[in-house]
Design a protein around this motif. Structure first.
Motif, PDB file in Angstrom:
ATOM      1  N   TYR A  39       0.803  -1.219   0.000  1.00 23.94           N
ATOM      2  CA  TYR A  39       0.000   0.000   0.000  1.00 23.94           C
ATOM      3  C   TYR A  39       0.835   1.268   0.000  1.00 23.94           C
ATOM      4  CZ  TYR A  39      -4.059  -2.871   1.013  1.00 23.94           C
ATOM      5  OH  TYR A  39      -5.059  -3.802   0.937  1.00 23.94           O
ATOM      6  N   SER A  40       2.131   1.156   0.250  1.00 23.44           N
ATOM      7  CA  SER A  40       2.960   2.361   0.370  1.00 23.44           C
ATOM      8  C   SER A  40       3.068   3.116  -0.946  1.00 23.44           C
ATOM      9  CB  SER A  40       4.351   1.997   0.879  1.00 23.44           C
ATOM     10  OG  SER A  40       5.031   1.234  -0.092  1.00 23.44           O
ATOM     11  N   ILE A  41       2.922   2.440  -2.076  1.00 20.02           N
ATOM     12  CA  ILE A  41       3.001   3.149  -3.350  1.00 20.02           C
ATOM     13  C   ILE A  41       1.719   3.919  -3.653  1.00 20.02           C
ATOM     14  CG2 ILE A  41       4.659   1.536  -4.297  1.00 20.02           C
ATOM     15  CD1 ILE A  41       2.340   0.341  -5.913  1.00 20.02           C
ATOM     16  N   LEU A  42       0.647   3.588  -2.948  1.00 21.29           N
ATOM     17  CA  LEU A  42      -0.628   4.249  -3.214  1.00 21.29           C
ATOM     18  C   LEU A  42      -0.797   5.545  -2.431  1.00 21.29           C
ATOM     19  CD1 LEU A  42      -2.909   1.092  -3.157  1.00 21.29           C
ATOM     20  CD2 LEU A  42      -1.946   2.251  -5.140  1.00 21.29           C
ATOM     21  N   PHE A  43      -0.128   5.673  -1.308  1.00 20.16           N
ATOM     22  CA  PHE A  43      -0.322   6.809  -0.433  1.00 20.16           C
ATOM     23  C   PHE A  43       0.995   7.529  -0.192  1.00 20.16           C
ATOM     24  CE2 PHE A  43      -3.386   3.517   0.826  1.00 20.16           C
ATOM     25  CZ  PHE A  43      -4.552   4.169   0.441  1.00 20.16           C
ATOM     26  N   ASP A  44       0.938   8.842  -0.033  1.00 23.81           N
ATOM     27  CA  ASP A  44       2.123   9.649   0.231  1.00 23.81           C
ATOM     28  C   ASP A  44       2.247   9.979   1.711  1.00 23.81           C
ATOM     29  OD1 ASP A  44       2.905   9.710  -2.385  1.00 23.81           O
ATOM     30  OD2 ASP A  44       1.801  11.535  -2.831  1.00 23.81           O
TER      31      ASP A  44
END
Length: 74
Positions: A39-44
């Motif tokens: 999920y880290s690539i989806l949220f900043d």
């Protein structure tokens, strides 16, 4: 037959190394949160506030540029 005297110790060493790496990974908490990296690539959320503002301002300026070039092309 003499190759067995080489292969058996080699296999034991490889298994010991693999187990050592596995137990190191478990002790260093590599398997604690398996979904966070996906999920880290989806949220900043991991960016500091300054970088987040810069990223959103650069995204809005790039969309403005594409909008203006699209209106010029018509």
């Amino acid at each position: 037959m003499s190759i067995i005297y080489v292969l058996i110790p080699l296999a034991i060493i490889l298994v010991a190394v693999a187990l050592g790496i596995f137990f190191w990974a478990v002790r260093s908490n590599q398997f604690d949160d398996l979904e966070r990296q996906g999920y880290s690539i989806l949220f900043d959320d991991d960016l500091p506030e300054e970088q987040r503002r810069k990223a959103t301002s650069s995204e809005s300026s790039s969309t403005k540029k594409t909008d203006s070039t699209a209106s010029h092309n018509e």
